[in-house]
Design an enzyme around this catalytic site. Sequence first.
Site, PDB file in Angstrom:
ATOM      1  N   HIS A   1      -8.561  -2.182  -2.094  1.00 21.72           N
ATOM      2  CA  HIS A   1      -8.282  -1.808  -3.834  1.00 21.72           C
ATOM      3  C   HIS A   1     -10.293  -1.336  -3.485  1.00 21.72           C
ATOM      4  O   HIS A   1     -10.409   0.032  -4.644  1.00 21.72           O
ATOM      5  CB  HIS A   1      -8.936  -2.565  -4.507  1.00 21.72           C
ATOM      6  N   GLY A   2     -10.876  -1.902  -2.658  1.00 20.75           N
ATOM      7  CA  GLY A   2     -11.835  -0.934  -2.876  1.00 20.75           C
ATOM      8  C   GLY A   2     -13.371  -1.547  -1.870  1.00 20.75           C
ATOM      9  O   GLY A   2     -13.805  -2.034  -0.991  1.00 20.75           O
TER      10      GLY A   2
END
Length: 464
Positions: free
Chosen positions: A321-322
Amino acid sequence: MVFSSPVFLFFYLPVSLALYFAVPLKWRNLVLLAVSLLFYGWGEGIYVLIMLLSTAIDYTHGLLVEKYRNEDKKARWFVAQSVIFNLLILGFFKYYNFIAANLSLIPGLALPDLNVHLPIGVSFYTFQTMSYTIDVYRKDAPVQRNVVAFGTFVTMFPQLIAGPIVKYKQVALELNARRTTAEGFARGALRFTVGLAKKVLLANAVGALWETQLAAQSAGTLTAAGGWLGLAAFSLQIYFDFSGYSDMAIGLGYIFGFNFPENFDHPYLAKSVTEFWRRWHMSLTGWFREYVYIPLGGNRGGEWKTLRNILIVWTLTGIWHGASWNFLLWGEYFAAWLILEKYVLGGALSRAPEAVQRIYTLMIAAVGWGLFAIEDLGRCAAYLKTCFGGGTLWSAGDGYLLRSYGLTLVILALASTTLGLRLWARLPERIRQIAAPLLMLAGLTVCTAYLVDNSYNPFLYFRF
């Protein structure tokens, strides 16, 4: 260019559809490939070359896997090459800056400051293309010999930049032979409009409340009640933002003749964290289950291996996700709750009243969204500390915000359930046939007015 921008809605999409339906069936993949590359290249032109390179690598490696199918060692090696190449693309563009920033803290380990720009949707399309050679190797899907059809799969703009993640085997047959019918067009247009309304009218409406609470935390005026109000707002915002995008993508898929997988199943009705993740971003959890968790052994190798596999999957889910420590922590947070439910809480939770199960799940999810949303760990810790009583419990400002947003929160909470679908299903078929196009027209009109009048229109998942 995003799905809820006036440029997309009133220029790009109509032109793309006109071109698509104006040509014979055999040319439609080529048109869809061209408009998809234009869509992705709008403001990100250089990354079209990366996408074309990825397409070429995966296409040729699929052919090599098929060619050497009877020589398993070679076939596995070509699958590995394809996967490694896609992971290198994802790793460089998504994690280089993060790795360089952290290594710079260690004397002598500094990397060049390249200031790598993250292409939108890179996490989605790299996972999507990785599924191709794996599916071909497993004989779950036929090899694709038409390079235009394969390029269409890789670059398909309806779900290119924020999912749902489409496995190759899910659309393999439709790439070569699909029908675009009036019924499919109508179904897709309605689904697209529902998604647009969820994003523009619901997600955007509550997003300002979350921003207000973040500002209060920065100013030192956040209270426990305000903190939970903010978490509730973000929980609803991210759901309607992301599920709205998925609805738009699925709707466009119907219009073009594809059946993309569902991505959400009313996750805030879940009665456990385990169930929540069976309902939220189902295409991602399904991808990790099929291509990571099960190949690692799933839950077949005893408790310790099952624990290991859960931790690996959720570590990867977090950093997918990041490129930030909060996402890694977010993944470990949910891994811990899933493990607790599996080995400690499961029996007691299943015996608890349904209301307790739902409240428990909503609170766990809301805290998780706090970890997800606030990338600065110090600020995130301070926010969550306030939520759990580390400051003032209530203020007059909270009452004002509750009065201002109370009705919006109630509407969004109800909209996140199955109530609307159940009420719609109870209407006579003739009424639904008349009401659907009228509601679609009204939805498009109101959304257009909102977009023209309001500049607040973020898509939360575009940065992933």
